[in-house]
Design a protein around this motif. Structure first.
Motif, short mmCIF file in Angstrom:
data_model
loop_
_atom_site.label_atom_id
_atom_site.label_comp_id
_atom_site.label_asym_id
_atom_site.label_seq_id
_atom_site.Cartn_x
_atom_site.Cartn_y
_atom_site.Cartn_z
N THR A 194 23.97 -30.47 4.13
CA THR A 194 22.52 -30.49 4.12
C THR A 194 22.00 -31.92 4.21
N ARG A 195 20.84 -32.05 4.78
CA ARG A 195 20.22 -33.37 4.90
C ARG A 195 19.57 -33.73 3.58
N ALA A 196 19.92 -34.89 3.07
CA ALA A 196 19.36 -35.36 1.79
C ALA A 196 18.49 -36.58 2.05
N GLU A 197 17.45 -36.72 1.29
CA GLU A 197 16.61 -37.90 1.35
C GLU A 197 17.26 -38.98 0.49
N PRO A 198 17.05 -40.24 0.83
CA PRO A 198 17.64 -41.32 0.03
C PRO A 198 17.33 -41.16 -1.45
N GLY A 199 18.40 -41.18 -2.26
CA GLY A 199 18.25 -41.04 -3.70
C GLY A 199 18.17 -39.60 -4.18
N GLY A 200 18.10 -38.65 -3.26
CA GLY A 200 18.01 -37.25 -3.65
C GLY A 200 19.39 -36.64 -3.80
N TYR A 201 19.53 -35.68 -4.66
CA TYR A 201 20.80 -34.97 -4.86
C TYR A 201 20.68 -33.60 -4.21
N THR A 202 21.58 -33.29 -3.31
CA THR A 202 21.53 -32.00 -2.64
C THR A 202 22.91 -31.36 -2.64
N GLY A 203 23.23 -30.65 -3.66
CA GLY A 203 24.37 -29.76 -3.68
C GLY A 203 25.76 -30.33 -3.59
N GLY A 204 26.05 -31.44 -4.15
CA GLY A 204 27.42 -31.96 -4.16
C GLY A 204 27.54 -33.21 -3.33
N ALA A 205 28.36 -34.10 -3.79
CA ALA A 205 28.47 -35.43 -3.18
C ALA A 205 28.85 -35.36 -1.71
N SER A 206 29.75 -34.48 -1.34
CA SER A 206 30.22 -34.47 0.03
C SER A 206 29.40 -33.56 0.93
N PHE A 207 28.41 -32.86 0.40
CA PHE A 207 27.61 -31.98 1.24
C PHE A 207 26.18 -32.46 1.43
N GLY A 208 25.71 -33.40 0.65
CA GLY A 208 24.39 -33.97 0.82
C GLY A 208 24.50 -35.24 1.65
N VAL A 209 23.94 -35.25 2.86
CA VAL A 209 24.11 -36.36 3.79
C VAL A 209 22.77 -37.03 4.06
N GLU A 210 22.75 -38.35 3.89
CA GLU A 210 21.56 -39.15 4.18
C GLU A 210 21.72 -39.80 5.55
N VAL A 211 20.70 -39.71 6.39
CA VAL A 211 20.71 -40.36 7.70
C VAL A 211 20.19 -41.77 7.51
N GLY A 212 20.99 -42.75 7.90
CA GLY A 212 20.60 -44.15 7.77
C GLY A 212 20.17 -44.75 9.10
N GLU A 213 19.60 -45.93 9.02
CA GLU A 213 19.15 -46.63 10.23
C GLU A 213 20.33 -46.89 11.18
N ALA A 214 21.50 -47.17 10.62
CA ALA A 214 22.68 -47.42 11.45
C ALA A 214 23.04 -46.18 12.27
N ASP A 215 22.86 -44.99 11.71
CA ASP A 215 23.14 -43.74 12.43
C ASP A 215 22.16 -43.57 13.59
N VAL A 216 20.88 -43.81 13.31
CA VAL A 216 19.84 -43.67 14.34
C VAL A 216 20.09 -44.65 15.48
N GLU A 217 20.40 -45.91 15.14
CA GLU A 217 20.63 -46.93 16.17
C GLU A 217 21.87 -46.64 17.01
N LEU A 218 22.94 -46.20 16.37
CA LEU A 218 24.17 -45.90 17.11
C LEU A 218 23.96 -44.72 18.06
N VAL A 219 23.28 -43.70 17.60
CA VAL A 219 23.00 -42.53 18.46
C VAL A 219 22.16 -42.95 19.66
N ALA A 220 21.15 -43.77 19.44
CA ALA A 220 20.31 -44.24 20.55
C ALA A 220 21.13 -45.05 21.54
N GLU A 221 22.02 -45.88 21.04
CA GLU A 221 22.87 -46.69 21.92
C GLU A 221 23.80 -45.84 22.77
#
Length: 166
Positions: free
Chosen positions: A38-65
């Motif tokens: 699941t998509r988690a907001e920065p600092g938010g807890y969403t259902g377990g450490a390995s299942f809550g994923v935060e999208v960072g600026e590095a992810d956005v930039e790499l995908v655009a590249e």
């Protein structure tokens, strides 16, 4: 401590006959997970450490590249139809999977990982998180491996793990 310490613990004590479970006498271990990634907001807890994923600026930039490579695949695969925002979430998810794999494989303790082992971890993350299989087109794998290998190097760098030729 690491959010994937449970995976590391299991891998460290996993034998051919299975996990050698521990029996604590005076404490309780509680484990909770969401039904899926699941998509988690920065600092938010969403259902377990390995299942809550935060999208960072590095992810956005790499995908655009790497977007021209994904667009060039031009296939009717689900990944080719995703928005860049959704692909950034996929990249963040692959990043989290690589982090988990590197911790569970003991790469942090060793301080290094061989390029072949990192590539295997990247391919596993792609199969697990991007649902890519051997039957998928080479052009799609080319994009996916470019994405995963860049993410793998970034994860290693962030964890202080050297990538070495072997």
């Amino acid at each position: 401590a690491n959010k994937f310490c449970d995976r590391r613990f299991i891998n460290q004590f996993l034998g051919r006959s299975g996990v050698h479970w521990f029996r604590p006498a005076c404490w309780l271990y509680f484990y909770s997970r969401a039904d899926g990634i699941t998509r988690a907001e920065p600092g938010g807890y969403t259902g377990g450490a390995s299942f809550g994923v935060e999208v960072g600026e590095a992810d956005v930039e790499l995908v655009a590249e790497l977007e021209p490579l994904r667009s060039a695949a031009g296939l009717d695969h689900l990944i080719c139809r995703l928005s860049e925002d959704d692909v950034a979430f996929l990249a963040a998810s692959i990043r989290a999977a690589l982090h988990e794999l590197l911790v569970s494989l003991g790469s942090v303790e060793r301080g290094s990982i061989a390029t072949a082992a990192l590539r295997q971890a990247c391919d596993r993350a792609l199969r697990d998180r991007a649902s890519l299989g051997q039957g998928d087109a080479e052009s799609l794998w080319h994009w996916a491996r470019a994405l995963a290998s860049r993410l793998g190097v970034e994860v290693c760098r962030a964890m202080g793990v050297r990538v070495v030729l072997a």
